[in-house]
Write a protein that holds these residues in place. Structure first.
Motif, PDB file in Angstrom:
ATOM      1  N   GLU A  30       0.837  -1.208   0.000  1.00  0.00           N
ATOM      2  CA  GLU A  30       0.000   0.000   0.000  1.00  0.00           C
ATOM      3  C   GLU A  30       0.866   1.251   0.000  1.00  0.00           C
ATOM      4  O   GLU A  30       0.570   2.224  -0.709  1.00  0.00           O
ATOM      5  CB  GLU A  30      -0.915  -0.017   1.220  1.00  0.00           C
ATOM      6  CG  GLU A  30      -2.026  -1.054   1.128  1.00  0.00           C
ATOM      7  CD  GLU A  30      -2.779  -1.249   2.427  1.00  0.00           C
ATOM      8  OE1 GLU A  30      -3.868  -1.847   2.395  1.00  0.00           O
ATOM      9  OE2 GLU A  30      -2.271  -0.821   3.495  1.00  0.00           O
TER      10      GLU A  30
ATOM     11  N   SER B  50      -1.823  -6.008  -5.668  1.00  0.00           N
ATOM     12  CA  SER B  50      -2.841  -7.011  -5.973  1.00  0.00           C
ATOM     13  C   SER B  50      -2.453  -8.366  -5.409  1.00  0.00           C
ATOM     14  O   SER B  50      -3.280  -9.076  -4.828  1.00  0.00           O
ATOM     15  CB  SER B  50      -3.034  -7.107  -7.493  1.00  0.00           C
ATOM     16  OG  SER B  50      -3.947  -8.122  -7.826  1.00  0.00           O
TER      17      SER B  50
ATOM     18  N   GLN C   5      -2.740  -8.340  -1.582  1.00  0.00           N
ATOM     19  CA  GLN C   5      -4.148  -8.405  -1.194  1.00  0.00           C
ATOM     20  C   GLN C   5      -4.704  -9.812  -1.363  1.00  0.00           C
ATOM     21  O   GLN C   5      -5.464 -10.301  -0.513  1.00  0.00           O
ATOM     22  CB  GLN C   5      -4.955  -7.405  -2.023  1.00  0.00           C
ATOM     23  CG  GLN C   5      -4.702  -5.958  -1.633  1.00  0.00           C
ATOM     24  CD  GLN C   5      -5.268  -4.967  -2.633  1.00  0.00           C
ATOM     25  OE1 GLN C   5      -5.391  -5.272  -3.830  1.00  0.00           O
ATOM     26  NE2 GLN C   5      -5.610  -3.772  -2.173  1.00  0.00           N
TER      27      GLN C   5
ATOM     28  N   LYS D 139      -8.113 -10.757   0.347  1.00  0.00           N
ATOM     29  CA  LYS D 139      -8.877  -9.586  -0.099  1.00  0.00           C
ATOM     30  C   LYS D 139      -9.070  -9.680  -1.606  1.00  0.00           C
ATOM     31  O   LYS D 139      -8.422  -8.977  -2.389  1.00  0.00           O
ATOM     32  CB  LYS D 139      -8.148  -8.298   0.307  1.00  0.00           C
ATOM     33  CG  LYS D 139      -8.027  -8.118   1.824  1.00  0.00           C
ATOM     34  CD  LYS D 139      -7.322  -6.820   2.164  1.00  0.00           C
ATOM     35  CE  LYS D 139      -7.255  -6.616   3.664  1.00  0.00           C
ATOM     36  NZ  LYS D 139      -8.573  -6.415   4.269  1.00  0.00           N
TER      37      LYS D 139
ATOM     38  N   GLU E 281     -10.568  -6.474  -3.753  1.00  0.00           N
ATOM     39  CA  GLU E 281      -9.577  -5.412  -3.928  1.00  0.00           C
ATOM     40  C   GLU E 281      -8.442  -5.865  -4.839  1.00  0.00           C
ATOM     41  O   GLU E 281      -7.939  -5.094  -5.663  1.00  0.00           O
ATOM     42  CB  GLU E 281      -9.012  -4.979  -2.572  1.00  0.00           C
ATOM     43  CG  GLU E 281     -10.040  -4.396  -1.610  1.00  0.00           C
ATOM     44  CD  GLU E 281     -10.684  -5.460  -0.735  1.00  0.00           C
ATOM     45  OE1 GLU E 281     -10.712  -6.645  -1.154  1.00  0.00           O
ATOM     46  OE2 GLU E 281     -11.176  -5.118   0.350  1.00  0.00           O
TER      47      GLU E 281
ATOM     48  N   GLN F 264      -9.606  -5.705  -8.382  1.00  0.00           N
ATOM     49  CA  GLN F 264      -9.726  -4.310  -8.822  1.00  0.00           C
ATOM     50  C   GLN F 264      -8.366  -3.763  -9.243  1.00  0.00           C
ATOM     51  O   GLN F 264      -8.234  -3.117 -10.297  1.00  0.00           O
ATOM     52  CB  GLN F 264     -10.309  -3.473  -7.689  1.00  0.00           C
ATOM     53  CG  GLN F 264     -10.489  -1.995  -8.038  1.00  0.00           C
ATOM     54  CD  GLN F 264     -11.068  -1.207  -6.863  1.00  0.00           C
ATOM     55  OE1 GLN F 264     -11.584  -1.783  -5.914  1.00  0.00           O
ATOM     56  NE2 GLN F 264     -10.954   0.095  -6.930  1.00  0.00           N
ATOM     57  N   ASN F 265      -7.334  -4.019  -8.450  1.00  0.00           N
ATOM     58  CA  ASN F 265      -6.000  -3.515  -8.787  1.00  0.00           C
ATOM     59  C   ASN F 265      -5.390  -4.280  -9.957  1.00  0.00           C
ATOM     60  O   ASN F 265      -4.630  -3.702 -10.738  1.00  0.00           O
ATOM     61  CB  ASN F 265      -5.094  -3.594  -7.557  1.00  0.00           C
ATOM     62  CG  ASN F 265      -5.402  -2.507  -6.553  1.00  0.00           C
ATOM     63  OD1 ASN F 265      -5.354  -1.327  -6.862  1.00  0.00           O
ATOM     64  ND2 ASN F 265      -5.743  -2.901  -5.334  1.00  0.00           N
TER      65      ASN F 265
ATOM     66  N   ARG G  98      -6.466 -13.559 -10.551  1.00  0.00           N
ATOM     67  CA  ARG G  98      -7.381 -12.832  -9.659  1.00  0.00           C
ATOM     68  C   ARG G  98      -8.843 -13.089 -10.056  1.00  0.00           C
ATOM     69  O   ARG G  98      -9.717 -13.198  -9.202  1.00  0.00           O
ATOM     70  CB  ARG G  98      -7.088 -11.338  -9.716  1.00  0.00           C
ATOM     71  CG  ARG G  98      -5.677 -10.917  -9.320  1.00  0.00           C
ATOM     72  CD  ARG G  98      -5.350 -11.177  -7.846  1.00  0.00           C
ATOM     73  NE  ARG G  98      -5.004 -12.543  -7.540  1.00  0.00           N
ATOM     74  CZ  ARG G  98      -3.800 -13.101  -7.753  1.00  0.00           C
ATOM     75  NH1 ARG G  98      -2.855 -12.394  -8.341  1.00  0.00           N
ATOM     76  NH2 ARG G  98      -3.564 -14.342  -7.404  1.00  0.00           N
TER      77      ARG G  98
END
Length: 1294
Positions: free
Chosen positions: A707, A735, A738, A743, A746, A749-750, A783
């Motif tokens: 992050e 990513s 996460q 996660k 999230e 999304q990344n 992912r």
């Protein structure tokens, strides 16, 4: 080969184990004995120079046992003995800590460390022998000694020893509780207790309240409040000692405002101390911590709710378990206060807290809470005044000894000091420490007393005036002293943790005559040995210097401005880092290297002041609201030259330093410096450390690092393609981090954003950025797959392969490895979509490519080839190509064994995984015994890996245990299978508690499997509950991500339907089975290739439930549908689906028979037998059990059709096959044999062969009687036994 102890060594171990196991011994004696045993246990697993380590371990154990023996045999000077035992304990602590740290290293690192320092054992032995020489040992250990008598003598002679032991215990906790932080130095100290015969009344009251834990069930906390300096801390130390002696003390925690790091460690320290005392608590908590190291960075609330509350219920209930907390006002956080206010009552009533605090307004609500008993301590009453008189006499006597005074103190002087103190112990102590420093104590005492203000002063004012008198006596006209005072006292007050004299000097770049200054300040400081931290005498002095002195004109000269000191220390910390941190500093140089993980750095290798600077420069800097030019320059130099080195070192010595507060400070205070903070150098360093942290399974920290990597990306123009490439790398790391934390939303999304940027770059310049686009597509596919978006995942993976193919055509040497990896990924996505043939084909391509790559570079690509073969085995197995699957799996294992022989640390985990898969392949081939043995090997390997590094390998161990449970069940070892399945569930529960997103799916699967094992043991109620729990968890998962978890829910519902049916809950079973079928039908609409086999299986199961409800026509139709679906599947892939078709045909015969369609039922049964005969011809081990079963059923169908001769023949063949199977595996097949014999006896009787039927019935009864004796709680077996008894009785009557 295990090192064998000598007879004396064995006798030593017996004595040490007896000492360590006894609950009645003084802690220091137990700790020394336990330390010697623990040291031997730690070095037991060493493989490098094993003999030398083993001999040294025996030397340690024999020497410590001799110490115990000498205590028993000789008279002892308790003062000397305590000092010598403390020194021995300290050395053992250091030795255990050094070894425990090495346990976190891989084998290769440990071997390298030994080669690098061949004198390691010799140096350690010298330290140990110096400590042992203090005891003047002579004789050898008694081989035939009476251990009980030795223990009795030791107990008697050490009963008066009073000491605190945390050294070896703490190092043992490090090994079992992973990295959970512990507040060193926060515990009780016998040197700080109340003097004997003082505070007797209040101590008795507190102990009586704590002891009456059953009568005080509504009160959980005894809170002692009073004025500063009244002696509350001394009372807390004394209560700790009394509770320790009574066996009540769980932990004692003393807050200290001078140590800012201590407060955050309250509940983690409580966990460690509870675990050290209670083995059951330790077992539960240790596993939780080891499985999720992110708990080491967790806040108080999570630790309390996740580690204390769940496991406290198992604490003993026979006596109070006491937690002592001193000086809440000096460090209790808002979060801690909320726990004491609202949630402490959730602990068992046996847990009691004794706390002390000033009577401050911020804690008023706690003091008045219904579960708190507040006692206001009046320190200046009649009895308390007598206590102060005793303290005054003791302290003044010490002055007389130190200064060699005669006839001092007189009774009048003692009375005068006690009276003027107004009951404040700290006032007396401060006066006496001052007297020890002056040339003429008697006259100085009178002068001080005469200057003391009237007795109507408040306590705070009284202490302020005393401190001021002493401080004003310092040489303030001496400029050198004034400068030195500001540096030293400023550092002592503003430092985040107490520092030693050497660290204070180094941090301030050298302070002239520092020792002289500290000698001047001695009346105001706690006593301290050389090398120990320097701390002020009492919190009231800190309050005066940092706060109240600023308001008094006369006192301003000794006031300390903490803001100024923070600014100064921030500068000094940055200067220390900039000047002293280099590439030769231990713990640097690994960030961009090939070595995995984070190296372990021995604590003493990095100087104390440098560690302090690295750890706390941010804390000091963010207090500076107006940074000087010197600071901003130092900060610029730091980010330009030292940031990466700093990040490496801080990651080695503790949790990473989160820069969120620095980012806020920079934005608010010095935004013009952001160009140094928001740079690619800084962002990329955080990205690189992310991968290192994940390799260490420090997942929580890895996520923080990722992050920060994205947060610190500098602004860049749309045309800056290089910056965009770096942005892609940062997003990819985020990513991944996460996804490691579960996660998934999230992470996806990344991954999408990463792909978007890559695609735009590739559109501009495909030659340059197509590799980035392909990599982003591969990551995106993973992912998407995590989210259950299988079609999108397949498309992304396909696109990645196409790009890599184009790249490899132009530059095969560079991109063929990437293409092979992408094809492997595509194979997984195809398999997830049910495209099994295509998945197999892609996997074959991967293996072919890696074989070519291995020809060019065996070292680099052999690991990839081994992994590709392991995956290929799985693809073969899914296609029903069992022989090919087994061959590929064996090849993978063989390759990994070769790799592991050369580099065990790197490849043992891969070998364990491949061995676990091999067990499954062997089981599929019917090689049950070899499968079981192989599965046990995999579990043993994972256990060894998890012992050394539990966090990353406990999940693998749980998975391997789940596999082993299946192998045991296949062998008929049902009890062991059930126990193993329970262990797997227990492990997953701990994992899921700490990281539910990652491990709840595994826990649900393990619960589902546990239900099957319980059902196999006929524990129907417990099996049903496990299955219900699994379904409940799967429903929760579906709510969050239906695409990913609906298939799992359907499968679990199908199993739940079976458990409900077992319990006779037929309507609910039918409803549940219908729900499973409905889910599969929806899944088939979207992806028929993947889910048609599951739907067919669910329909077959639904047919059974319908039949159980008497809905025979619908049951028959559903069974026909299942058979038709399997026929369609088997036409396309007979190897994979012929076994399922044969099984479903066999089940169809029952539905047909129940409808009276006996001829059709007979034909279906004949078809099933024919199919299994063909399968068994190719693989007898795998399919003979099924063939025996369908022959058993065929005999029933033939009997129904009155074809008795054929029925008898089919039954004879089934019996013979089951006899052969039972010879090889009695547990698995003896029940089946009994069933066939039972039916055969009936057929013989019906055919008129009564005598033969009688003999068969007797054999059946004998087998079933034996089964019931072995499994007395199995209701089904009991029912079968009764049926056999009735049959035999009937035949005998006839």
């Amino acid at each position: 080969m295990k090192f064998k102890l000598s007879d004396a060594g064995i006798a030593a171990v017996r004595l040490l184990e007896a000492l360590d196991a006894s609950a009645d011994f003084n802690p220091i004696v137990k700790s020394v004995a336990g330390g010697a045993l623990h040291f031997a246990k730690l070095v037991e697993n060493y493989h490098s120079d094993k003999k030398a380590w083993s001999q040294f371990a025996e030397h340690v154990q024999k020497s410590v046992a001799l110490v115990a023996q000498s205590i028993a045999d000789q008279g002892v000077d308790t003062t000397r003995l305590r000092k010598d035992l403390d020194e021995l304990n300290k050395v053992l602590d250091e030795m255990c800590s050094e070894i425990a740290q090495k346990q976190h290293q891989g084998t290769a690192k440990r071997v390298f460390a030994f080669i690098k320092d061949p004198k390691q054992i010799e140096d350690m032995q010298k330290r140990f022998d110096r400590a042992i020489q203090l005891f003047h040992l002579g004789a050898d250990i008694y081989i035939g000694q009476d251990v009980a008598k030795v223990l009795q003598a030791i107990q008697k002679k050490t009963a008066t020893l009073d000491t605190v032991v945390h050294g070896v215990q703490k190092s043992m906790l490090i090994a079992t509780l992973a990295r959970l932080p512990y507040a060193q130095g926060a515990t009780w100290n016998p040197d700080r207790m109340c003097l004997p015969e003082t505070r007797v009344s209040i101590l008795d009251q507190i102990m009586q309240w704590l002891g009456d834990f059953k009568g005080n069930m509504d009160k959980r906390i005894f809170c002692l409040t009073g004025a500063p300096g009244a002696g509350k801390s001394a009372i807390a130390h004394s209560i700790s000692a009394r509770c320790a002696k009574a066996g009540w003390l769980a932990t004692a925690f003393f807050f200290n405002r001078e140590d800012s790091t201590r407060s955050a460690l309250l509940f983690s320290t409580i966990v460690c101390d509870l675990a050290a005392r209670f083995s059951s608590f330790q077992a539960s908590v240790s596993q939780a911590i080891e499985n999720d190291p992110s708990l080491s960075a967790a806040g108080a609330s999570r630790i309390f709710d996740g580690l204390i509350i769940p496991f406290a219920v198992g604490l003993p209930q026979d006596k109070p378990i006491v937690i002592v907390l001193d000086a809440l006002d000096e460090g209790l956080t808002k979060g801690d206060l909320d726990i004491l206010m609202d949630r402490i009552i959730n602990l068992p009533h046996v847990v009691k807290l004794f706390v002390t605090s000033r009577d401050v307004e911020s804690f008023r609500q706690l003091f008045e809470a219904t579960h708190v008993h507040q006692r206001k301590f009046v320190h200046h009453g009649g009895q308390e005044q007598g206590d102060v008189r005793l303290v005054a006499k003791t302290c003044l006597d010490a002055v007389a000894v130190a200064k060699r005074l005669k006839d001092f103190p007189t009774e009048e002087i003692v009375e005068m000091v006690a009276k003027r103190s107004q009951g404040l112990m700290i006032w007396v102590v401060t006066i006496c420490q001052y007297l020890e420093q002056v040339p003429d104590p008697q006259s100085d005492l009178l002068d001080l007393v005469n200057r003391v203000q009237p007795d109507d002063q408040g306590m705070e004012e009284k202490m302020d005036n005393l401190y001021a008198m002493l401080l004003l006596g310092f040489p303030w006209k001496n400029k050198r002293f004034v400068n030195g005072y500001g540096q030293v006292m400023g550092t002592i007050l503003a430092s985040k943790v107490p520092l030693s004299e050497q660290a204070i000097d180094a941090l301030n770049h050298g302070i002239p005559k520092l020792s002289t200054l500290l000698q001047t300040f001695k009346p105001l400081l706690l006593p301290s040995n050389e090398g120990n931290p320097i701390q002020i005498l009492h919190q009231s002095l800190h309050d005066l210097l940092a706060d109240r002195a600023h308001a008094n004109q006369e006192w301003k000269l000794f006031s300390v401005d903490e803001d100024v000191q923070n600014q100064r220390l921030a500068l000094h910390c940055l200067q220390v880092i900039n000047n002293e941190l280099s590439e030769s500093t231990p713990g640097t140089g690994y960030l961009h290297g090939e070595e995995t993980g984070v190296p372990i750095v021995t604590e003493h290798l990095i100087p104390e002041h440098l560690k302090y600077a690295c750890r706390f420069w941010v804390d000091h800097l963010i207090c500076d609201k107006k940074p000087s030019e010197e600071i901003t320059q130092a900060l610029q130099d730091f980010f330009s030259n030292k940031f990466s080195l700093w990040l490496e070192v801080t990651t080695c010595i503790g949790p990473i330093i989160n820069l969120n507060s620095l980012i806020t400070w920079s934005n608010d205070i010095v935004p013009n410096l952001n160009y140094k903070l928001f740079t690619w150098t800084v962002a990329n360093a955080w990205r690189s450390i992310t991968y290192k942290l994940v390799q260490e399974n420090r997942r929580n920290e890895a996520l923080t690092a990722a992050e920060l990597s994205c947060m610190l990306i500098p602004n860049y123009t749309d045309g800056d393609d290089v910056a965009k490439g770096n942005h892609i790398e940062a997003l990819s790391a985020l990513s991944w981090a996460q996804s490691q934390m579960g996660k998934r939303v999230e992470a996806l999304q990344n991954a999408r954003e990463c792909h978007t940027i890559s695609r735009l770059l590739a559109e501009k310049d495909s030659v340059k950025f197509n590799p980035d686009l392909a990599r982003s597509l591969r990551n995106l596919a993973n992912r998407l797959s995590d989210m259950g978006l299988r079609e999108e995942a397949l498309q992304a993976s396909t696109d990645a392969v196409e790009i890599y193919k184009e790249l490899a055509e132009k530059n095969p040497s560079l991109f063929n490895p990437d293409l092979a990896r992408a094809l492997g990924n595509l194979s997984i996505m195809l398999s997830n979509m049910g495209l099994r043939e295509e998945a197999l084909q892609k996997n074959r391509e991967v293996v072919g490519m890696y074989k070519e790559l291995v020809k060019k570079n065996q070292t680099l690509f052999n690991p990839n080839l081994a992994m590709a073969l392991d995956n290929l085995a799985i693809k073969f197995s899914v296609m029903g190509l069992r022989e090919e699957a087994l061959e590929a799996s064996r090849d993978a294992v063989d390759m990994y064994k070769e790799l592991a022989e050369k580099n065990a640390a790197s490849f043992n985990p891969d070998l364990a995984r491949a061995v676990d898969n091999l067990a499954i392949m062997l089981s599929n081939m019917g090689s049950r015994e070899e499968a079981l043995q192989t599965s046990r090997e995999a579990v043993d390997m994972y256990k060894e890996l998890a012992e050394k590094n539990p966090a990353p390998f406990n999940p693998n161990l749980a998975m391997a245990m789940d596999t082993l449970a299946n192998m045991l069940s296949n062998m008929g070892l049902r009890e062991e299978a059930l126990q193993t399945s329970r262990e797997a569930v227990s492990m997953y529960k701990v994992l899921a508690e700490n990281n539910p997103d990652s491990f709840n799916p595994d826990l649900a699967r393990a619960l589902d499997n546990l239900g099957l094992k319980l059902s196999g043991m006929r524990l129907s109620e417990e099996a049903l509950q496990a299955s219900r729990d699994a379904v409940r968890m799967k429903r929760d998962l579906v709510e969050k991500n239906s695409a990913s978890f609906n298939p799992d829910l359907a499968s679990t519902l199908d199993n739940l339907a079976n458990r409900l049916s077992d319990m006779g809950l037929r309507e609910e079973a039918l409803q549940t089975s219908r729900e499973a079928v409905d889910i599969y039908k929806l899944l088939v609409e979207n992806n028929p290739a993947s889910f048609k086999p599951d739907l067919a299986r669910a329909l077959d199961s639904l047919g059974l439930k319908l039949s159980g409800m008497g809905l025979r026509e619908e049951a028959l139709q559903v069974s026909r549908d299942a058979v038709d679906m399997y026929k369609e599947l088997a036409e396309k892939n007979p190897a994979a689906f012929n076994p399922d078709l044969a099984r479903t045909l066999d089940n169809l015969t029952t539905r047909l028979s129940s409808m009276g369609l006996r001829e059709e039922a007979l034909q279906a049964s004949r078809d099933a037998v024919c199919m299994y005969k063909e399968l068994a011809e190719k693989n007898r081990s795998a399919f003979n059990p099924d063939l025996a079963r369908v022959l058993h059923n065929l005999a029933i169908r033939l009997s129904e059709n009155t074809l008795m001769e054929e029925s008898l023949e089919a039954s004879r063949i089934a019996i013979q096959m089951r006899r052969d199977l039972a010879k090889n595996n009695l547990n698995a097949f003896i029940e089946d044999l009994a069933d066939s014999l039972y039916n055969y006896s009936i057929y013989l009787s019906e055919f008129g062969l009564k005598d033969v039927a009688l003999e068969v019935a007797k054999e059946t009864l004998a087998i079933r009687n034996d089964l019931v004796m072995r499994h007395p709680n199995n209701i089904i077996l009991q029912k079968d036994l009764i049926d056999s008894q009735k049959l035999l009785s009937g035949l005998e009557d006839k």
